[in-house]
Scaffold this motif. Structure first.
Motif, PDB file in Angstrom:
ATOM      1  N   ARG A 363       5.857 -25.833  38.039  1.00 29.82           N
ATOM      2  CA  ARG A 363       7.164 -25.180  38.160  1.00 29.82           C
ATOM      3  C   ARG A 363       7.237 -24.375  39.454  1.00 29.82           C
ATOM      4  NH1 ARG A 363      10.368 -22.980  32.923  1.00 29.82           N
ATOM      5  NH2 ARG A 363      10.197 -24.835  31.617  1.00 29.82           N
ATOM      6  N   LYS A 364       6.105 -23.914  39.928  1.00 29.14           N
ATOM      7  CA  LYS A 364       6.010 -23.259  41.224  1.00 29.14           C
ATOM      8  C   LYS A 364       4.802 -23.826  41.954  1.00 29.14           C
ATOM      9  CE  LYS A 364       9.191 -19.895  40.703  1.00 29.14           C
ATOM     10  NZ  LYS A 364      10.260 -19.551  41.646  1.00 29.14           N
ATOM     11  N   PHE A 365       4.931 -24.043  43.259  1.00 28.10           N
ATOM     12  CA  PHE A 365       3.775 -24.485  44.041  1.00 28.10           C
ATOM     13  C   PHE A 365       3.938 -24.011  45.475  1.00 28.10           C
ATOM     14  CE2 PHE A 365       6.764 -28.021  44.560  1.00 28.10           C
ATOM     15  CZ  PHE A 365       6.669 -28.304  45.912  1.00 28.10           C
ATOM     16  N   ALA A 366       2.898 -24.155  46.266  1.00 28.18           N
ATOM     17  CA  ALA A 366       2.926 -23.753  47.674  1.00 28.18           C
ATOM     18  C   ALA A 366       2.174 -24.774  48.498  1.00 28.18           C
ATOM     19  CB  ALA A 366       2.301 -22.365  47.848  1.00 28.18           C
ATOM     20  N   VAL A 367       2.566 -24.877  49.764  1.00 26.08           N
ATOM     21  CA  VAL A 367       1.928 -25.816  50.696  1.00 26.08           C
ATOM     22  C   VAL A 367       1.236 -25.024  51.792  1.00 26.08           C
ATOM     23  CG1 VAL A 367       2.267 -27.767  52.245  1.00 26.08           C
ATOM     24  CG2 VAL A 367       3.744 -27.506  50.237  1.00 26.08           C
ATOM     25  N   ALA A 368      -0.008 -25.372  52.080  1.00 23.38           N
ATOM     26  CA  ALA A 368      -0.757 -24.767  53.184  1.00 23.38           C
ATOM     27  C   ALA A 368      -1.118 -25.863  54.168  1.00 23.38           C
ATOM     28  CB  ALA A 368      -2.017 -24.080  52.666  1.00 23.38           C
ATOM     29  N   THR A 418       3.324 -18.104  40.602  1.00 26.05           N
ATOM     30  CA  THR A 418       3.403 -18.663  41.948  1.00 26.05           C
ATOM     31  C   THR A 418       2.114 -18.415  42.720  1.00 26.05           C
ATOM     32  OG1 THR A 418       5.777 -18.197  42.017  1.00 26.05           O
ATOM     33  CG2 THR A 418       4.702 -18.662  44.104  1.00 26.05           C
ATOM     34  N   PRO A 419       1.407 -19.483  43.133  1.00 21.73           N
ATOM     35  CA  PRO A 419       0.244 -19.289  44.005  1.00 21.73           C
ATOM     36  C   PRO A 419       0.703 -19.146  45.462  1.00 21.73           C
ATOM     37  CG  PRO A 419       0.454 -21.604  43.407  1.00 21.73           C
ATOM     38  CD  PRO A 419       1.602 -20.886  42.756  1.00 21.73           C
ATOM     39  N   VAL A 420       0.091 -18.197  46.186  1.00 22.21           N
ATOM     40  CA  VAL A 420       0.469 -17.936  47.576  1.00 22.21           C
ATOM     41  C   VAL A 420      -0.797 -17.990  48.428  1.00 22.21           C
ATOM     42  CG1 VAL A 420       1.636 -16.350  49.149  1.00 22.21           C
ATOM     43  CG2 VAL A 420       2.296 -16.405  46.727  1.00 22.21           C
ATOM     44  N   PRO A 421      -1.111 -19.129  49.056  1.00 22.44           N
ATOM     45  CA  PRO A 421      -2.327 -19.223  49.872  1.00 22.44           C
ATOM     46  C   PRO A 421      -2.228 -18.370  51.129  1.00 22.44           C
ATOM     47  CG  PRO A 421      -1.001 -21.219  50.082  1.00 22.44           C
ATOM     48  CD  PRO A 421      -0.362 -20.400  49.009  1.00 22.44           C
ATOM     49  N   LEU A 422      -3.376 -17.763  51.520  1.00 18.30           N
ATOM     50  CA  LEU A 422      -3.421 -16.921  52.709  1.00 18.30           C
ATOM     51  C   LEU A 422      -4.072 -17.632  53.894  1.00 18.30           C
ATOM     52  CD1 LEU A 422      -4.395 -13.474  51.134  1.00 18.30           C
ATOM     53  CD2 LEU A 422      -2.135 -14.338  51.749  1.00 18.30           C
ATOM     54  N   GLY A 423      -4.300 -18.908  53.765  1.00 20.27           N
ATOM     55  CA  GLY A 423      -4.901 -19.679  54.854  1.00 20.27           C
ATOM     56  C   GLY A 423      -4.758 -21.162  54.579  1.00 20.27           C
ATOM     57  N   LYS A 424      -5.356 -21.968  55.473  1.00 19.46           N
ATOM     58  CA  LYS A 424      -5.182 -23.429  55.399  1.00 19.46           C
ATOM     59  C   LYS A 424      -6.486 -24.166  55.160  1.00 19.46           C
ATOM     60  CE  LYS A 424      -3.280 -23.291  59.451  1.00 19.46           C
ATOM     61  NZ  LYS A 424      -2.652 -23.711  60.725  1.00 19.46           N
TER      62      LYS A 424
END
Length: 575
Positions: A363-368, A418-424
């Motif tokens: 339902r929530k995702f993030a792209v790094a 919601t996951p929020v990555p701090l790097g790649k």
């Protein structure tokens, strides 16, 4: 306030208290309460609309004077900013909060004529009474502000920065040579002022010398006068973080076609558009400069009844390309499906991921990273679980999945975590922004292996009656920020809050810390307000760096509440 739960437990409470209290104590139950004071009351007034078939009401709080037993409603003379219809007080509704067990007479369920005072009585559970006289006054606006200012000399356009706190409009002169040009060239400025206000001095249809301070007299609707000053200044450019902020625009739910259903829960900004998620994978595209509706993305050509994908969220990769994902719990075979719009939002997207058996994922995702080139990751949480899935891609091709068991401050995630990555990279830390019971939110910092490092203690109200836990991180002018939508006390409004997390040690700073406002919480927006129940509506945030890199634009969306866009700049105004 009046609730049912107090009465439900009254019988069992009597037995319990009888066993633990001395017999000399008299127990007072909600049914016998002496409370007859009015907690709060609002008047609901119709707002005229351009479309006469549309009916909109706005609630206005009453000012309670307990000593005089009166309630005063100061109702705007004109409820609409664009129509001049005088507010109709003959057909209003009243909404009141009274103590548990009390009743109010007359009943407030019907339309009320408030052109004359109305007497009401609050009768407590024990029969004691309080009486109030309700008075509704039409009040002409006393707001007299300059909302926009600019002037042009040749090809040079000077835009003013309006500061209502000190009634000034500051325009910046980037190079010294322009100071002499402005002094030698009086010109006509362009002004916009508050609704129903007007400039009475000087004559702004004639050229003015803006090289000197210019005093502007503005008359409000109630005929009061406020004086503003146009001032010239050289810009002070910060080398860290943002300084001056301003709202660029705000659009209502109707203007951006957001309904109050579950259909709208995601928002992102691509290279070309502001994008709002659509459940049926026809995502809405808007001009990100103006908010004007542009069109929709095409439905993916490979979708059919046996290969469904409920479009539940949208994001963008590092290249500014649109990424749209499903919700595993709502697709055929519980597939978690992700599409990538590599060739643009109006081209047929490519299905880059389809994984089954993950349950309520996505339902929530993030792209790094950049999904077109090199290594990139998609982070998605499992609803009602405690796992974050990290999907790895190389040059746009899916390679593998890592299940990250998360040490969470909650027993399990909600659907909206919601996951929020701090790097790649695979070793990058990440933040989880989640909704929690009782309206409180959870914001926690985690190591790459899922272990919790620290937790924000701001009691972020990320969820309440449907407002989602959402979050994004961005870097601007040598600083890293976390932003999310914070429920401001009830589920009908939310504000955007931005925190400086460059120093991760600040992450657990409390509001009582003297550095909290200066070093940690850097921005709080006005509330976005839902005019009616937001049902299962949600909220979202997004960001977009300006083409010249000098500003960061941040967006807040609240389902049934609209979208607002703010500009964060490197410019410092004042001392």
């Amino acid at each position: 306030m009046k609730t049912i739960i107090n009465k439900i437990f009254a019988g069992s409470l009597m037995v319990l208290l009888a066993t633990i209290l001395p017999s000399c104590h008299d127990v007072e139950y909600p049914e016998h309460s002496k409370e007859s004071a009015l907690n709060s009351i609002q008047i609901s007034v119709k707002v005229p609309q351009l479309d006469e078939a549309k009916v909109v009401y706005k609630n206005i709080d009453g000012v309670i004077d307990e000593a005089a037993h009166t309630v005063t409603f100061n109702v705007p003379y004109n409820m609409s900013d664009v129509l001049d219809d005088v507010t109709d007080l003959s057909k209003t509704y009243l909404l009141a909060s009274i103590p548990t067990g009390a009743i109010i007479t007359p009943g407030l369920g019907n339309l009320r004529d408030m052109t004359q005072p109305l007497d009401i009585t609050i009768t407590a559970a024990d029969g004691s009474r309080s009486q109030y006289t309700l008075i509704a006054n039409l009040k002409k606006s006393d707001v007299a502000e300059i909302t926009e200012f600019s002037f042009q000399i040749g090809e040079n356009v000077f835009n003013g920065i309006c500061t209502p706190e000190n009634k000034t409009v500051t325009y910046l002169v980037p190079t010294p040579d322009l100071i002499d040009i402005i002094a030698a060239t009086p010109t006509v400025g362009k002004f916009e002022v508050s609704p129903r206000a007007k400039i009475v001095s000087p004559d702004i249809t004639k050229p003015l010398d803006f090289s000197k301070d210019v005093k502007i007299q503005i008359q409000a609707q109630d005929e009061s006068i406020q004086e503003w000053t146009i001032v010239q200044a050289a810009p002070v450019i910060l080398d860290y973080g943002f300084g001056y902020t301003r709202k660029k625009w705000q659009l209502s739910a109707d203007e951006v076609k957001i309904g109050s259903s579950l259909d709208f829960r995601g928002m992102t900004v691509t290279s070309n558009y502001l994008v709002l998620q659509d459940r049926y994978m026809e995502h809405l595209l808007f001009d990100k400069e103006t908010g004007a509706f542009v069109g929709k993305t095409p439905k993916p050509s490979d979708l059919n009844d046996s290969n469904k994908a409920a479009g539940m969220y949208v994001a963008s990769d590092e290249a500014g390309k649109l990424v749209a994902g499903s919700f595993g719990g709502w697709t055929t075979g519980s597939n978690y499906v992700v599409y990538y719009y590599k060739d643009g939002e109006t081209a047929d997207p490519k299905r880059i991921l389809q994984v089954s058996g993950l349950g309520d994922c996505g339902r929530k995702f993030a792209v790094a990273g950049n999904l077109s080139s090199g290594t990139a990751f998609i982070y998605a949480s499992k609803g009602k679980g405690s796992v974050v899935y990290r999907f790895r891609f190389v040059d746009g091709e899916y390679k593998d999945k890592t299940d990250i068991a998360v040490t969470s401050p909650n027993a399990a995630f909600t659907y909206m975590c919601t996951p929020v990555p701090l790097g790649k990279t695979a070793t990058s830390q990440f933040i989880l922004v989640d909704q929690v019971a009782n309206g409180l939110g959870s914001v926690s910092l985690h190591a790459a292996d899922g272990g919790m490092i620290s937790q924000m203690t701001d009691n972020a109200k990320c969820m309440g009656g449907g407002i989602t836990g959402d979050g994004k991180c961005f870097t601007f002018n040598n600083a890293t920020y976390l932003m999310y939508s914070d429920q401001s006390g009830d589920n009908l409004k939310a504000r955007l809050r931005i925190y400086d997390i460059t120093k991760l040690d600040n992450f657990s700073m409390t509001e009582g810390d003297p550095r909290f406002q200066s070093e940690f919480l850097k921005f709080t927006s006005p509330d976005l307000i839902v005019s009616a129940s937001n049902g299962n509506g949600t909220g979202e945030v997004a960001y977009d760096l300006s083409a010249d890199g000098e500003s960061m634009f941040v967006y807040q969306m609240l389902t049934a509440g609209g979208v607002a866009k703010y500009e964060l700049t490197k410019i410092k105004i004042g001392q």
